[in-house]
Design a protein around this motif. Structure first.
Motif, PDB file in Angstrom:
ATOM      1  N   PHE A   1       0.824  -1.205   0.000  1.00  0.00           N
ATOM      2  CA  PHE A   1       0.000   0.000   0.000  1.00  0.00           C
ATOM      3  C   PHE A   1       0.858   1.254   0.000  1.00  0.00           C
ATOM      4  CE2 PHE A   1      -2.130   3.383   2.402  1.00  0.00           C
ATOM      5  CZ  PHE A   1      -3.242   3.568   1.613  1.00  0.00           C
ATOM      6  N   ARG A   2       1.926   1.246   0.771  1.00  0.00           N
ATOM      7  CA  ARG A   2       2.740   2.464   0.903  1.00  0.00           C
ATOM      8  C   ARG A   2       3.569   2.749  -0.336  1.00  0.00           C
ATOM      9  NH1 ARG A   2       7.534   3.440   5.449  1.00  0.00           N
ATOM     10  NH2 ARG A   2       8.216   5.489   4.648  1.00  0.00           N
ATOM     11  N   HIS A   3       4.170   1.711  -0.925  1.00  0.00           N
ATOM     12  CA  HIS A   3       5.134   1.925  -2.010  1.00  0.00           C
ATOM     13  C   HIS A   3       4.537   1.741  -3.403  1.00  0.00           C
ATOM     14  CE1 HIS A   3       8.440   2.235   0.844  1.00  0.00           C
ATOM     15  NE2 HIS A   3       8.004   1.122   1.441  1.00  0.00           N
ATOM     16  N   ILE A   4       3.373   1.127  -3.512  1.00  0.00           N
ATOM     17  CA  ILE A   4       2.795   0.885  -4.844  1.00  0.00           C
ATOM     18  C   ILE A   4       1.434   1.547  -4.981  1.00  0.00           C
ATOM     19  CG2 ILE A   4       1.952  -0.874  -6.421  1.00  0.00           C
ATOM     20  CD1 ILE A   4       4.092  -2.727  -5.402  1.00  0.00           C
ATOM     21  N   THR A   5       0.501   1.172  -4.094  1.00  0.00           N
ATOM     22  CA  THR A   5      -0.872   1.665  -4.247  1.00  0.00           C
ATOM     23  C   THR A   5      -0.964   3.168  -4.024  1.00  0.00           C
ATOM     24  OG1 THR A   5      -1.696  -0.472  -3.475  1.00  0.00           O
ATOM     25  CG2 THR A   5      -3.231   1.370  -3.464  1.00  0.00           C
ATOM     26  N   LEU A   6      -0.417   3.650  -2.917  1.00  0.00           N
ATOM     27  CA  LEU A   6      -0.563   5.059  -2.572  1.00  0.00           C
ATOM     28  C   LEU A   6       0.076   5.996  -3.599  1.00  0.00           C
ATOM     29  CD1 LEU A   6      -1.854   6.818  -0.452  1.00  0.00           C
ATOM     30  CD2 LEU A   6       0.271   6.767   0.854  1.00  0.00           C
ATOM     31  N   PRO A   7       1.294   5.717  -4.091  1.00  0.00           N
ATOM     32  CA  PRO A   7       1.832   6.614  -5.138  1.00  0.00           C
ATOM     33  C   PRO A   7       0.993   6.637  -6.414  1.00  0.00           C
ATOM     34  CG  PRO A   7       3.593   5.316  -4.161  1.00  0.00           C
ATOM     35  CD  PRO A   7       2.308   4.747  -3.640  1.00  0.00           C
ATOM     36  N   LEU A   8       0.349   5.532  -6.753  1.00  0.00           N
ATOM     37  CA  LEU A   8      -0.443   5.481  -7.976  1.00  0.00           C
ATOM     38  C   LEU A   8      -1.769   6.244  -7.846  1.00  0.00           C
ATOM     39  CD1 LEU A   8       0.099   1.783  -9.111  1.00  0.00           C
ATOM     40  CD2 LEU A   8       1.105   3.848 -10.095  1.00  0.00           C
ATOM     41  N   ILE A   9      -2.285   6.385  -6.639  1.00  0.00           N
ATOM     42  CA  ILE A   9      -3.547   7.106  -6.454  1.00  0.00           C
ATOM     43  C   ILE A   9      -3.309   8.458  -5.780  1.00  0.00           C
ATOM     44  CG2 ILE A   9      -4.855   4.957  -6.318  1.00  0.00           C
ATOM     45  CD1 ILE A   9      -4.997   5.345  -3.298  1.00  0.00           C
ATOM     46  N   ARG A  10      -2.120   8.971  -5.903  1.00  0.00           N
ATOM     47  CA  ARG A  10      -1.776  10.245  -5.255  1.00  0.00           C
ATOM     48  C   ARG A  10      -2.665  11.386  -5.739  1.00  0.00           C
ATOM     49  NH1 ARG A  10       4.287  12.912  -5.158  1.00  0.00           N
ATOM     50  NH2 ARG A  10       3.742  14.842  -4.065  1.00  0.00           N
ATOM     51  N   GLY A  11      -2.887  11.453  -7.048  1.00  0.00           N
ATOM     52  CA  GLY A  11      -3.724  12.517  -7.591  1.00  0.00           C
ATOM     53  C   GLY A  11      -5.140  12.504  -7.050  1.00  0.00           C
ATOM     54  N   PRO A  12      -5.850  11.379  -7.132  1.00  0.00           N
ATOM     55  CA  PRO A  12      -7.200  11.342  -6.559  1.00  0.00           C
ATOM     56  C   PRO A  12      -7.249  11.615  -5.057  1.00  0.00           C
ATOM     57  CG  PRO A  12      -6.902   9.523  -8.092  1.00  0.00           C
ATOM     58  CD  PRO A  12      -5.567  10.176  -7.936  1.00  0.00           C
ATOM     59  N   VAL A  13      -6.219  11.202  -4.328  1.00  0.00           N
ATOM     60  CA  VAL A  13      -6.215  11.448  -2.880  1.00  0.00           C
ATOM     61  C   VAL A  13      -6.165  12.946  -2.593  1.00  0.00           C
ATOM     62  CG1 VAL A  13      -4.835  11.212  -0.784  1.00  0.00           C
ATOM     63  CG2 VAL A  13      -5.260   9.223  -2.216  1.00  0.00           C
ATOM     64  N   PHE A  14      -5.274  13.663  -3.280  1.00  0.00           N
ATOM     65  CA  PHE A  14      -5.184  15.103  -3.053  1.00  0.00           C
ATOM     66  C   PHE A  14      -6.411  15.831  -3.597  1.00  0.00           C
ATOM     67  CE2 PHE A  14      -0.683  14.317  -2.229  1.00  0.00           C
ATOM     68  CZ  PHE A  14      -0.470  15.163  -1.152  1.00  0.00           C
ATOM     69  N   LEU A  15      -7.005  15.307  -4.663  1.00  0.00           N
ATOM     70  CA  LEU A  15      -8.250  15.889  -5.143  1.00  0.00           C
ATOM     71  C   LEU A  15      -9.344  15.750  -4.094  1.00  0.00           C
ATOM     72  CD1 LEU A  15     -10.037  17.139  -7.332  1.00  0.00           C
ATOM     73  CD2 LEU A  15     -10.381  14.823  -8.248  1.00  0.00           C
ATOM     74  N   TYR A  16      -9.435  14.585  -3.469  1.00  0.00           N
ATOM     75  CA  TYR A  16     -10.419  14.404  -2.413  1.00  0.00           C
ATOM     76  C   TYR A  16     -10.125  15.336  -1.233  1.00  0.00           C
ATOM     77  CZ  TYR A  16     -12.627  12.606   1.732  1.00  0.00           C
ATOM     78  OH  TYR A  16     -13.336  12.519   2.901  1.00  0.00           O
ATOM     79  N   LEU A  17      -8.851  15.463  -0.866  1.00  0.00           N
ATOM     80  CA  LEU A  17      -8.499  16.348   0.244  1.00  0.00           C
ATOM     81  C   LEU A  17      -8.919  17.783  -0.053  1.00  0.00           C
ATOM     82  CD1 LEU A  17      -4.971  15.013   1.268  1.00  0.00           C
ATOM     83  CD2 LEU A  17      -7.108  14.777   2.527  1.00  0.00           C
ATOM     84  N   LEU A  18      -8.745  18.198  -1.299  1.00  0.00           N
ATOM     85  CA  LEU A  18      -9.169  19.549  -1.677  1.00  0.00           C
ATOM     86  C   LEU A  18     -10.678  19.704  -1.538  1.00  0.00           C
ATOM     87  CD1 LEU A  18      -8.732  22.342  -2.920  1.00  0.00           C
ATOM     88  CD2 LEU A  18      -8.802  21.249  -5.175  1.00  0.00           C
ATOM     89  N   LEU A  19     -11.429  18.748  -2.071  1.00  0.00           N
ATOM     90  CA  LEU A  19     -12.895  18.844  -2.036  1.00  0.00           C
ATOM     91  C   LEU A  19     -13.429  18.770  -0.606  1.00  0.00           C
ATOM     92  CD1 LEU A  19     -13.806  16.572  -5.086  1.00  0.00           C
ATOM     93  CD2 LEU A  19     -13.738  19.066  -4.995  1.00  0.00           C
ATOM     94  N   THR A  20     -12.899  17.838   0.179  1.00  0.00           N
ATOM     95  CA  THR A  20     -13.416  17.684   1.538  1.00  0.00           C
ATOM     96  C   THR A  20     -13.019  18.852   2.425  1.00  0.00           C
ATOM     97  OG1 THR A  20     -13.651  16.131   3.372  1.00  0.00           O
ATOM     98  CG2 THR A  20     -11.452  16.381   2.469  1.00  0.00           C
ATOM     99  N   THR A  21     -11.863  19.470   2.154  1.00  0.00           N
ATOM    100  CA  THR A  21     -11.468  20.649   2.920  1.00  0.00           C
ATOM    101  C   THR A  21     -12.422  21.804   2.652  1.00  0.00           C
ATOM    102  OG1 THR A  21      -9.140  19.987   2.909  1.00  0.00           O
ATOM    103  CG2 THR A  21      -9.624  22.301   3.330  1.00  0.00           C
ATOM    104  N   ILE A  22     -12.755  22.007   1.376  1.00  0.00           N
ATOM    105  CA  ILE A  22     -13.665  23.100   1.024  1.00  0.00           C
ATOM    106  C   ILE A  22     -15.038  22.885   1.661  1.00  0.00           C
ATOM    107  CG2 ILE A  22     -14.875  24.204  -0.891  1.00  0.00           C
ATOM    108  CD1 ILE A  22     -12.416  23.652  -2.607  1.00  0.00           C
TER     109      ILE A  22
END
Length: 339
Positions: free
Chosen positions: A251-272
């Motif tokens: 999860f740390r070295h393969i999955t998370l780097p591959l979904i980095r964009g959607p994760v930060f997009l979600y963080l942006l939306l949920t923060t707003i």
């Protein structure tokens, strides 16, 4: 002799005719090649299809642009104008508002109450959105990808249920659950185990609204992360497991780097959305007790409508908008996404 001469004449004429035909074909081929090499003059007119395409773009985009202009740009501009005036709902300033420039912003930046509300808003966003919803939403999405899990439909429905409940209904329900009376659901559960009555909304108000907001936001996080996880190739995960990587390492070295964009997009939306949470907090605590849950949204509402200071409330909204814009640009840079 006469027959032989006639035959020779016909043969000669046939040969000349063939040579003439070949010469003519060669000439036509050369003229065609020359014509193809000659650059054509650009067309000045438009075909029917190009003309229709020219009118189709404004026809399709026009309604969207109009709606954005009327319901987004115009209110934002009017809010900025109000922030530069001393507009009020009552009194002389309501009849004849005056332009005060940046006085409202100076008042807010020098106000301890406003700065404290910004601090409480940051605390609320961090624990409920960035930590709570993100972590639990990711765990729910990863759990739904497991083949051994039974009843995925029931599990997903239970997680999605809080998302479809209206905010007012959810607030009133939790107010009943966490009521300080003995008839409150939470106190009844405590009584079953021999505990005394508790008042979470009075004793731990910030913790209570954080937990409730996490409960409401897990569903959206799960949907976003589940869609992102579908794009992770199974071959990479299987190869990592064959190399001896454990689940957390995959999860740390393969999955998370591959979904980095959607994760930060979600963080942006949920923060707003979390910064703008108002109804949930107002129905549960109204910013109390003792301003402990007075978030920026509650502060703006109180200044603008309870104290009738529309100009001051608008200035607070502009400051909050600027902070959200800075935070959004930061998220976009961290995600390496062009916006």
């Amino acid at each position: 002799m006469t027959t032989a001469g006639a035959t020779s004449g016909r043969t000669a004429r046939t040969a000349r005719t063939a040579r003439t035909a070949r010469t003519a074909r060669t000439a036509r081929t050369a003229r065609k090649a020359q014509k193809d090499r000659t650059p054509r003059a650009p067309r000045t007119g438009r075909t029917g299809r190009e003309g229709r395409a020219r009118w189709a773009l404004p026809l399709f985009l026009g309604p969207s642009v109009l709606l954005i202009a009327v319901f987004v740009i115009a209110p934002a501009g009017y809010g900025l104008y109000l922030a530069l005036t001393n507009t009020q709902l009552t009194g002389f300033a309501a009849r004849d508002p005056q332009f005060v420039g940046l006085d409202n912003f100076r008042t807010l930046l020098g106000s301890g109450d406003f700065l404290s509300s910004l601090g409480r808003t940051g605390q609320f966003v961090f624990w409920s959105a960035i930590v709570g919803q993100t972590v639990l939403g990711m765990l729910a999405a990863l759990l739904l990808r497991q083949k051994w899990l039974r009843g995925k439909g029931v599990f997903g429905a239970l997680v999605l249920l809080p998302m479809v409940v209206p905010e007012v209904v959810a607030s009133l329900t939790w107010a009943s659950v966490l009521s300080s009376d003995e008839d409150g659901t939470f106190n009844r559960l405590l009584a079953l185990f021999g505990g005394g009555a508790a008042a979470p909304l009075q004793d731990s108000p910030m913790t209570s609204i954080v937990v409730i907001n996490v409960w409401r936001g897990i569903a959206f996080a799960m949907i976003m992360f589940q869609a992102a996880l579908e794009g992770v190739p199974d071959e990479l995960i299987e190869a990592a497991r064959m190399d001896g990587a454990r689940a957390h390492q995959v999860f740390r070295h393969i999955t998370l780097p591959l979904i980095r964009g959607p994760v930060f997009l979600y963080l942006l939306l949920t923060t707003i959305t979390t910064v703008g949470v108002f109804g949930l907090v107002y129905f549960l605590t109204q910013g109390g007790p003792g301003h402990q849950t007075e978030l920026a949204s509650v502060y703006i509402f109180q200044r603008a409508f309870q104290y009738s200071q529309i100009g001051l409330g608008s200035a607070a909204s502009v400051i909050l908008l600027v902070l959200l814009t800075i935070l959004g640009v930061t998220y976009a840079r961290l995600a390496k996404v062009e916006v």
